[in-house]
Design a protein around this motif. Structure first.
Motif, PDB file in Angstrom:
ATOM      1  N   ILE A 150       0.839  -1.209   0.000  1.00 38.77           N
ATOM      2  CA  ILE A 150       0.000   0.000   0.000  1.00 38.77           C
ATOM      3  C   ILE A 150       0.869   1.253   0.000  1.00 38.77           C
ATOM      4  CG2 ILE A 150      -1.614   1.352   1.399  1.00 38.77           C
ATOM      5  CD1 ILE A 150      -2.819  -1.383   2.315  1.00 38.77           C
ATOM      6  N   ALA A 151       1.950   1.227   0.784  1.00 37.89           N
ATOM      7  CA  ALA A 151       2.842   2.389   0.888  1.00 37.89           C
ATOM      8  C   ALA A 151       3.744   2.551  -0.327  1.00 37.89           C
ATOM      9  CB  ALA A 151       3.689   2.269   2.152  1.00 37.89           C
ATOM     10  N   GLY A 152       3.807   1.543  -1.194  1.00 38.54           N
ATOM     11  CA  GLY A 152       4.651   1.633  -2.372  1.00 38.54           C
ATOM     12  C   GLY A 152       6.070   1.181  -2.159  1.00 38.54           C
ATOM     13  N   ARG A 153       6.357   0.620  -0.977  1.00 39.84           N
ATOM     14  CA  ARG A 153       7.714   0.135  -0.720  1.00 39.84           C
ATOM     15  C   ARG A 153       7.991  -1.180  -1.443  1.00 39.84           C
ATOM     16  NH1 ARG A 153       6.519   2.838   4.238  1.00 39.84           N
ATOM     17  NH2 ARG A 153       5.378   1.040   5.065  1.00 39.84           N
ATOM     18  N   VAL A 154       6.936  -1.925  -1.764  1.00 40.18           N
ATOM     19  CA  VAL A 154       7.032  -3.153  -2.556  1.00 40.18           C
ATOM     20  C   VAL A 154       6.014  -3.019  -3.685  1.00 40.18           C
ATOM     21  CG1 VAL A 154       6.905  -5.674  -2.522  1.00 40.18           C
ATOM     22  CG2 VAL A 154       7.636  -4.446  -0.481  1.00 40.18           C
ATOM     23  N   ALA A 155       6.361  -3.525  -4.857  1.00 38.90           N
ATOM     24  CA  ALA A 155       5.529  -3.272  -6.039  1.00 38.90           C
ATOM     25  C   ALA A 155       4.200  -4.016  -6.023  1.00 38.90           C
ATOM     26  CB  ALA A 155       6.312  -3.634  -7.302  1.00 38.90           C
ATOM     27  N   CYS A 156       4.194  -5.280  -5.564  1.00 34.81           N
ATOM     28  CA  CYS A 156       2.983  -6.082  -5.692  1.00 34.81           C
ATOM     29  C   CYS A 156       3.047  -7.264  -4.745  1.00 34.81           C
ATOM     30  CB  CYS A 156       2.812  -6.578  -7.133  1.00 34.81           C
ATOM     31  SG  CYS A 156       4.131  -7.699  -7.701  1.00 34.81           S
ATOM     32  N   MET A 157       1.948  -7.984  -4.649  1.00 33.91           N
ATOM     33  CA  MET A 157       1.943  -9.235  -3.917  1.00 33.91           C
ATOM     34  C   MET A 157       0.727 -10.051  -4.321  1.00 33.91           C
ATOM     35  SD  MET A 157       0.711  -8.332   0.021  1.00 33.91           S
ATOM     36  CE  MET A 157       0.963 -10.008   0.609  1.00 33.91           C
ATOM     37  N   VAL A 158       0.811 -11.365  -4.124  1.00 36.07           N
ATOM     38  CA  VAL A 158      -0.339 -12.252  -4.250  1.00 36.07           C
ATOM     39  C   VAL A 158      -0.857 -12.485  -2.839  1.00 36.07           C
ATOM     40  CG1 VAL A 158      -1.118 -14.566  -4.864  1.00 36.07           C
ATOM     41  CG2 VAL A 158       0.431 -13.328  -6.392  1.00 36.07           C
ATOM     42  N   VAL A 159      -2.122 -12.116  -2.597  1.00 34.54           N
ATOM     43  CA  VAL A 159      -2.673 -12.111  -1.248  1.00 34.54           C
ATOM     44  C   VAL A 159      -4.089 -12.657  -1.274  1.00 34.54           C
ATOM     45  CG1 VAL A 159      -3.523  -9.722  -1.488  1.00 34.54           C
ATOM     46  CG2 VAL A 159      -3.065 -10.641   0.778  1.00 34.54           C
ATOM     47  N   ASP A 160      -4.527 -13.211  -0.141  1.00 29.30           N
ATOM     48  CA  ASP A 160      -5.883 -13.737  -0.089  1.00 29.30           C
ATOM     49  C   ASP A 160      -6.899 -12.614   0.025  1.00 29.30           C
ATOM     50  OD1 ASP A 160      -6.375 -14.035   3.312  1.00 29.30           O
ATOM     51  OD2 ASP A 160      -4.345 -13.889   2.518  1.00 29.30           O
ATOM     52  N   VAL A 161      -8.050 -12.827  -0.621  1.00 23.13           N
ATOM     53  CA  VAL A 161      -9.146 -11.861  -0.571  1.00 23.13           C
ATOM     54  C   VAL A 161      -9.609 -11.664   0.868  1.00 23.13           C
ATOM     55  CG1 VAL A 161     -11.538 -11.439  -1.303  1.00 23.13           C
ATOM     56  CG2 VAL A 161      -9.870 -12.324  -2.935  1.00 23.13           C
ATOM     57  N   SER A 162      -9.566 -12.743   1.676  1.00 23.38           N
ATOM     58  CA  SER A 162     -10.027 -12.662   3.062  1.00 23.38           C
ATOM     59  C   SER A 162      -9.323 -11.560   3.830  1.00 23.38           C
ATOM     60  CB  SER A 162      -9.802 -14.006   3.767  1.00 23.38           C
ATOM     61  OG  SER A 162     -10.392 -15.063   3.056  1.00 23.38           O
ATOM     62  N   ALA A 163      -8.033 -11.385   3.594  1.00 19.72           N
ATOM     63  CA  ALA A 163      -7.257 -10.390   4.325  1.00 19.72           C
ATOM     64  C   ALA A 163      -7.250  -9.023   3.658  1.00 19.72           C
ATOM     65  CB  ALA A 163      -5.813 -10.876   4.490  1.00 19.72           C
ATOM     66  N   SER A 164      -7.493  -8.964   2.352  1.00 21.25           N
ATOM     67  CA  SER A 164      -7.254  -7.729   1.599  1.00 21.25           C
ATOM     68  C   SER A 164      -8.494  -7.081   1.002  1.00 21.25           C
ATOM     69  CB  SER A 164      -6.268  -8.028   0.457  1.00 21.25           C
ATOM     70  OG  SER A 164      -6.789  -9.041  -0.402  1.00 21.25           O
ATOM     71  N   LEU A 165      -9.646  -7.711   1.108  1.00 20.54           N
ATOM     72  CA  LEU A 165     -10.846  -7.189   0.442  1.00 20.54           C
ATOM     73  C   LEU A 165     -11.166  -5.765   0.887  1.00 20.54           C
ATOM     74  CD1 LEU A 165     -13.188  -7.701  -1.495  1.00 20.54           C
ATOM     75  CD2 LEU A 165     -14.465  -8.708   0.411  1.00 20.54           C
ATOM     76  N   GLY A 166     -11.063  -5.509   2.177  1.00 18.26           N
ATOM     77  CA  GLY A 166     -11.360  -4.167   2.676  1.00 18.26           C
ATOM     78  C   GLY A 166     -10.457  -3.113   2.050  1.00 18.26           C
ATOM     79  N   HIS A 167      -9.181  -3.431   1.881  1.00 16.84           N
ATOM     80  CA  HIS A 167      -8.242  -2.490   1.264  1.00 16.84           C
ATOM     81  C   HIS A 167      -8.574  -2.263  -0.208  1.00 16.84           C
ATOM     82  CE1 HIS A 167      -5.723  -2.222   4.780  1.00 16.84           C
ATOM     83  NE2 HIS A 167      -5.503  -3.528   4.803  1.00 16.84           N
ATOM     84  N   VAL A 168      -8.995  -3.316  -0.907  1.00 16.82           N
ATOM     85  CA  VAL A 168      -9.369  -3.168  -2.316  1.00 16.82           C
ATOM     86  C   VAL A 168     -10.641  -2.326  -2.431  1.00 16.82           C
ATOM     87  CG1 VAL A 168     -10.133  -4.403  -4.392  1.00 16.82           C
ATOM     88  CG2 VAL A 168      -8.203  -5.280  -3.049  1.00 16.82           C
ATOM     89  N   GLN A 169     -11.615  -2.617  -1.599  1.00 17.98           N
ATOM     90  CA  GLN A 169     -12.864  -1.856  -1.638  1.00 17.98           C
ATOM     91  C   GLN A 169     -12.645  -0.388  -1.305  1.00 17.98           C
ATOM     92  OE1 GLN A 169     -15.141  -4.266   1.105  1.00 17.98           O
ATOM     93  NE2 GLN A 169     -16.132  -5.415  -0.545  1.00 17.98           N
ATOM     94  N   ALA A 170     -11.679  -0.114  -0.429  1.00 21.24           N
ATOM     95  CA  ALA A 170     -11.385   1.273  -0.046  1.00 21.24           C
ATOM     96  C   ALA A 170     -10.462   1.976  -1.039  1.00 21.24           C
ATOM     97  CB  ALA A 170     -10.751   1.305   1.348  1.00 21.24           C
ATOM     98  N   GLY A 171      -9.950   1.233  -2.029  1.00 21.68           N
ATOM     99  CA  GLY A 171      -9.084   1.831  -3.035  1.00 21.68           C
ATOM    100  C   GLY A 171      -7.619   1.871  -2.678  1.00 21.68           C
ATOM    101  N   LEU A 225      -5.672  -0.777  -2.369  1.00 14.71           N
ATOM    102  CA  LEU A 225      -5.035  -1.788  -3.217  1.00 14.71           C
ATOM    103  C   LEU A 225      -5.845  -1.927  -4.498  1.00 14.71           C
ATOM    104  CD1 LEU A 225      -4.222  -4.641  -0.631  1.00 14.71           C
ATOM    105  CD2 LEU A 225      -2.564  -3.117  -1.728  1.00 14.71           C
ATOM    106  N   ARG A 226      -5.170  -2.325  -5.574  1.00 12.40           N
ATOM    107  CA  ARG A 226      -5.823  -2.544  -6.869  1.00 12.40           C
ATOM    108  C   ARG A 226      -5.610  -4.002  -7.287  1.00 12.40           C
ATOM    109  NH1 ARG A 226      -2.907   0.792  -9.820  1.00 12.40           N
ATOM    110  NH2 ARG A 226      -4.126   2.525  -8.986  1.00 12.40           N
ATOM    111  N   ALA A 227      -6.685  -4.737  -7.552  1.00 14.06           N
ATOM    112  CA  ALA A 227      -6.581  -6.146  -7.933  1.00 14.06           C
ATOM    113  C   ALA A 227      -6.374  -6.268  -9.440  1.00 14.06           C
ATOM    114  CB  ALA A 227      -7.852  -6.888  -7.522  1.00 14.06           C
ATOM    115  N   LEU A 228      -5.370  -7.060  -9.819  1.00 19.24           N
ATOM    116  CA  LEU A 228      -5.054  -7.254 -11.235  1.00 19.24           C
ATOM    117  C   LEU A 228      -5.590  -8.579 -11.776  1.00 19.24           C
ATOM    118  CD1 LEU A 228      -1.326  -6.068 -11.300  1.00 19.24           C
ATOM    119  CD2 LEU A 228      -3.425  -4.693 -11.489  1.00 19.24           C
ATOM    120  N   GLY A 229      -5.789  -9.574 -10.898  1.00 22.16           N
ATOM    121  CA  GLY A 229      -6.293 -10.868 -11.365  1.00 22.16           C
ATOM    122  C   GLY A 229      -6.248 -11.898 -10.264  1.00 22.16           C
TER     123      GLY A 229
END
Length: 337
Positions: free
Chosen positions: A209-230, A232-236
């Motif tokens: 989120i802070a931009g210190r790392v470019a990307c990650m593969v993460v479970d929706v269970s842990a990250s959905l709130g961040h994606v919904q809030a904008g 994080l951006r989901a690519l696939g």
């Protein structure tokens, strides 16, 4: 003797009355024994569910839902204990050494119980011999994400950036799914990316989120709130087919990596030598609460697809998954550490 009518079924072989009565009695006794085994054991003290990742991880989230469901069933406190570190190996070793009394359980995943034998040179536990399988819990939905300030809008953008700057694009991981999926993306695309491992998912997400790392593969269970809030951006998503839980998100298979398919799972285990009556009882109460429609909906809301099994089915599944994840680790070119 009258002839049997044409087309009628042949008569069943005669079974002596005494033998038939004995068979019925034996069947009833077995059914009664099974029912008694399921109903006989109840924990006399609080139960601990050990989670191999930190608070805020997907496994932590589903374990807390389970604990809430089990407490009124057992009339005992059910404590979730987070034991992050060593790719889930610390938690697995702790549970392997616990007393086989049903008071210490583990919500395991494909990390400690399938991938670690291929990812780690030395384990302080045997994923088969040191545990008693109780029930499968279901599958996670994983996706590839970037931070909100990233210029990357698609998998194609990410891979073009990696080709332009070999080794400069980084990917975080908080579990084996993130490790294997990230390495598989690089291997299939023929690009060089740098892996940044974390003890658990939440701090890895913080750095993406802070931009210190470019990307990650993460479970929706842990990250959905961040994606919904904008944030994080989901690519696939990583499964071969689109997830019914997030159907609007394409698969990595669709997005440019044909054949990409990485699916993660969770399940309940205890230490080796758990008494059969404990296994039967825990499996029965777990399936009862986990299959409730409201529980299934609640889990789906955080990106987890609930499913259950018998202990025997889960044990066979674990053995198959050890072989499957071993093949994926080798195909991705990951060296054990």
């Amino acid at each position: 003797m009258r002839d049997r009518k044409a087309g009628s079924a042949p008569p069943e072989p005669a079974v002596p009355v005494r033998r038939r009565a004995a068979l019925i009695a034996a069947g009833g006794a077995l059914a009664g024994a099974s029912a008694r085994a399921q109903a006989a054991w109840r924990p006399a003290r609080p139960v601990t569910i050990v989670v191999p990742f930190g608070a805020g991880s997907g496994t932590d989230a589903i374990s807390r839902i389970l604990a809430q469901q089990l407490e009124p069933e057992w009339g005992q406190s059910v404590v979730v204990e987070n034991r992050a570190g060593a790719n889930g190996a610390l938690a697995a070793a702790q549970v392997a050494r616990a007393a086989p009394d049903g008071l210490t359980l583990m919500m395991t995943t494909n990390t400690p119980h399938a991938a670690n034998p291929a990812l780690m040179k030395r384990l302080d536990y045997d994923p088969v011999a040191d545990f008693t399988p109780i029930a499968r819990a279901g599958n996670y939905t994983f996706w590839l994400v970037v931070g909100e300030r990233s210029p990357v809008r698609s998998l194609r953008d990410l891979l073009e950036l990696a080709r332009a700057r070999p080794g400069h694009v980084t990917y975080a991981s908080g579990n084996s799914t993130g490790i294997v999926a990230g390495a598989t993306i690089a291997q299939m695309a023929g690009v060089e990316m740098t892996h940044v491992p974390y003890r658990s998912t939440p701090p890895a997400m913080t750095d993406v989120i802070a931009g210190r790392v470019a990307c990650m593969v993460v479970d929706v269970s842990a990250s959905l709130g961040h994606v919904q809030a904008g944030r994080l951006r989901a690519l696939g998503v990583t499964s071969r087919e689109r997830s019914a839980l997030v159907p609007e998100v394409p698969t990595l298979h669709e997005a440019g990596l044909p054949g990409f398919d990485v699916v993660a799972w969770a399940g309940l285990v205890g230490p080796a030598r758990l008494p059969p009556e404990v296994v039967a009882s825990v499996n029965a109460v777990f399936r009862r609460v986990w299959e409730r429609p409201e529980t299934v909906r609640r889990l789906a809301g955080i990106g987890f697809e609930a499913r259950t099994s018998t202990p025997e089915e889960f044990g066979a599944f674990i053995r198959d998954e050890i072989a499957h994840w071993g093949r994926m680790v080798r195909a991705a070119g990951i060296e054990p550490e």
